[in-house]
Write a protein that holds these residues in place. Structure first.
Motif, PDB file in Angstrom:
ATOM      1  N   LEU A 179     -17.825  17.645  49.515  1.00 27.83           N
ATOM      2  CA  LEU A 179     -17.662  18.751  48.560  1.00 27.83           C
ATOM      3  C   LEU A 179     -18.674  18.637  47.424  1.00 27.83           C
ATOM      4  O   LEU A 179     -19.312  19.620  47.044  1.00 27.83           O
ATOM      5  N   VAL A 180     -18.804  17.441  46.861  1.00 34.26           N
ATOM      6  CA  VAL A 180     -19.733  17.240  45.741  1.00 34.26           C
ATOM      7  C   VAL A 180     -21.164  17.573  46.162  1.00 34.26           C
ATOM      8  O   VAL A 180     -21.911  18.257  45.441  1.00 34.26           O
ATOM      9  N   VAL A 181     -21.537  17.139  47.365  1.00 37.36           N
ATOM     10  CA  VAL A 181     -22.899  17.386  47.855  1.00 37.36           C
ATOM     11  C   VAL A 181     -23.155  18.887  48.019  1.00 37.36           C
ATOM     12  O   VAL A 181     -24.149  19.434  47.520  1.00 37.36           O
ATOM     13  N   PHE A 182     -22.228  19.571  48.692  1.00 39.09           N
ATOM     14  CA  PHE A 182     -22.451  20.998  48.962  1.00 39.09           C
ATOM     15  C   PHE A 182     -22.230  21.848  47.711  1.00 39.09           C
ATOM     16  O   PHE A 182     -22.813  22.928  47.596  1.00 39.09           O
ATOM     17  N   ILE A 185     -25.622  21.567  46.053  1.00 40.19           N
ATOM     18  CA  ILE A 185     -26.625  22.358  46.779  1.00 40.19           C
ATOM     19  C   ILE A 185     -26.400  23.854  46.544  1.00 40.19           C
ATOM     20  O   ILE A 185     -27.336  24.606  46.257  1.00 40.19           O
ATOM     21  N   GLY A 186     -25.132  24.279  46.657  1.00 40.55           N
ATOM     22  CA  GLY A 186     -24.822  25.697  46.482  1.00 40.55           C
ATOM     23  C   GLY A 186     -25.133  26.195  45.085  1.00 40.55           C
ATOM     24  O   GLY A 186     -25.680  27.293  44.905  1.00 40.55           O
ATOM     25  N   THR A 187     -24.809  25.380  44.078  1.00 43.76           N
ATOM     26  CA  THR A 187     -25.066  25.774  42.691  1.00 43.76           C
ATOM     27  C   THR A 187     -26.563  25.872  42.422  1.00 43.76           C
ATOM     28  O   THR A 187     -27.037  26.848  41.814  1.00 43.76           O
ATOM     29  N   THR A 229     -22.373  29.402  58.929  1.00 51.15           N
ATOM     30  CA  THR A 229     -22.658  27.977  59.105  1.00 51.15           C
ATOM     31  C   THR A 229     -21.653  27.120  58.331  1.00 51.15           C
ATOM     32  O   THR A 229     -21.212  26.062  58.807  1.00 51.15           O
ATOM     33  N   MET A 230     -21.285  27.564  57.122  1.00 53.79           N
ATOM     34  CA  MET A 230     -20.291  26.812  56.355  1.00 53.79           C
ATOM     35  C   MET A 230     -18.922  26.861  57.038  1.00 53.79           C
ATOM     36  O   MET A 230     -18.151  25.896  56.967  1.00 53.79           O
ATOM     37  N   THR A 274     -20.156  32.452  40.453  1.00 50.14           N
ATOM     38  CA  THR A 274     -20.867  31.195  40.689  1.00 50.14           C
ATOM     39  C   THR A 274     -20.174  30.407  41.789  1.00 50.14           C
ATOM     40  O   THR A 274     -18.978  30.590  42.045  1.00 50.14           O
ATOM     41  N   VAL A 275     -20.935  29.533  42.433  1.00 52.83           N
ATOM     42  CA  VAL A 275     -20.353  28.656  43.456  1.00 52.83           C
ATOM     43  C   VAL A 275     -19.395  27.657  42.803  1.00 52.83           C
ATOM     44  O   VAL A 275     -18.343  27.337  43.363  1.00 52.83           O
ATOM     45  N   PHE A 276     -19.745  27.186  41.601  1.00 52.95           N
ATOM     46  CA  PHE A 276     -18.844  26.257  40.918  1.00 52.95           C
ATOM     47  C   PHE A 276     -17.520  26.946  40.579  1.00 52.95           C
ATOM     48  O   PHE A 276     -16.449  26.337  40.649  1.00 52.95           O
TER      49      PHE A 276
END
Length: 325
Positions: A179-182, A185-187, A229-230, A274-276
């Motif tokens: 989760l932290v990685v994606f 990346i998403g943000t 893909t996600m 936002t993704v976050f």
């Protein structure tokens, strides 16, 4: 890039923007939910329950993060849950027949990405509204998955593969690290790249974005492919976590993913979010569902509560939009 393009593309969100203020209120809401549940339930603050909340929120986030990009373009992807089911069943078959989790993971990502690309083609080339196109795709995928599985269940995967969804590293579930990685990346992609800014511009005003030289069709193909893909990635997490694949594995996943996006502040009208924020939305939704389980609220009431939360999120979005206008 023309001057018009520069005016159309939304600037990167600063930490003092309206998005940041909205995000602060959502984080405050998450904190208040935690405080209330801590008072009502003795087991809420237990380490096991907190880790369970983080794991569940991460699973919802993987689906909702790609969906966020679609909603930012004022679109919608209703096929993500069915995409998870088909990807998981095909990946499970590949792992069983080859004994290779790596091939299974590639299968899930490719299947998920192709489904997303087909959604994007229907939206861009055939000009079908995203709601209709992805709703039709949902039924197509459900039909294919039930036909392929024929009532069977695939279960029993290698121990190493099961670590992806069930394992721990330094005391935290492995999905939390993913989760932290994606999330990072998403943000960065959405807010710090020209492609991300073009996605905001398309959602804010697609006609102006097209006139400004932004390749709208290609960007839409990109966001629908990323969403698919996600979903494929999420299918791997579910497959590993459950140690089985069934045709109905994705039936209950679409509404929570959409809810996480809307609760996180992404506007159904596009161009805002936002993704976050989607991660915070997934966390709030998981906290509410976890709280109902701890308080022994009937499972029959939980979809009702989720639906009410989604309606409130949309109402707040419309109210905020009218005020901004």
């Amino acid at each position: 890039m023309t001057d018009i393009t520069k005016e159309t593309i939304a600037p990167p969100r600063s930490f003092l923007s309206q998005d940041a203020i909205q995000l602060f209120y959502r984080l405050l809401a998450a904190f208040l939910i935690c405080a209330v549940l801590a008072v009502l339930s003795d087991s809420f603050l237990s380490l096991g329950n907190i880790l369970n909340v983080l794991r569940q929120a991460s699973l919802t986030f993987f689906i909702a993060s790609g969906l966020t990009l679609v909603v930012l373009t004022a679109g919608l992807d209703l096929s993500v849950g069915a995409n998870v089911a088909l990807s998981a069943c095909l990946a499970g078959t590949v792992i069983h027949q080859t004994g290779s989790p790596v091939l299974g993971i590639f299968t899930a990502l490719i299947v998920g990405g192709i489904v997303g690309l087909l959604n994007g083609i229907m939206v861009t080339a055939l000009r079908i509204p995203s709601f209709i196109a992805t709703y039709g795709m949902l039924w197509v995928l459900n039909g294919l998955t039930y036909w392929y599985m024929a009532g069977d269940t695939i279960h029993g995967f290698p121990a190493g593969f099961r670590q992806i969804g069930s394992g721990y590293l330094f005391g935290l579930p492995i999905p939390v690290y993913l989760l932290v990685v994606f999330l990072a990346i998403g943000t960065l992609f959405a807010q710090r790249t020209i492609w991300g800014q073009e996605i905001y511009a398309i959602g804010a005003n697609p006609v102006a974005a097209r006139l400004s030289g932004i390749p709208v069709a290609r960007r839409l193909l990109l966001v629908y492919s990323v969403s698919g893909t996600m979903a494929g990635l999420a299918s791997i997490i579910f497959l590993s976590r459950l140690n089985s694949a069934e045709a109905d594995i994705g039936e209950s996943l679409t509404l929570p993913a959409i809810a996480a996006v809307l609760i996180g502040g992404t506007s159904l009208f596009g161009g805002v979010g936002t993704v976050f924020g989607t991660f915070v939305g997934a966390l709030i939704l998981t906290l509410v569902l976890n709280g109902m389980n701890l308080l022994s609220v009937s499972a029959n009431w939980q979809p009702l509560v989720t639906g009410i939360i989604v309606i409130l999120a949309v109402w707040l979005d419309m109210k905020t939009r009218r005020r901004a206008q």
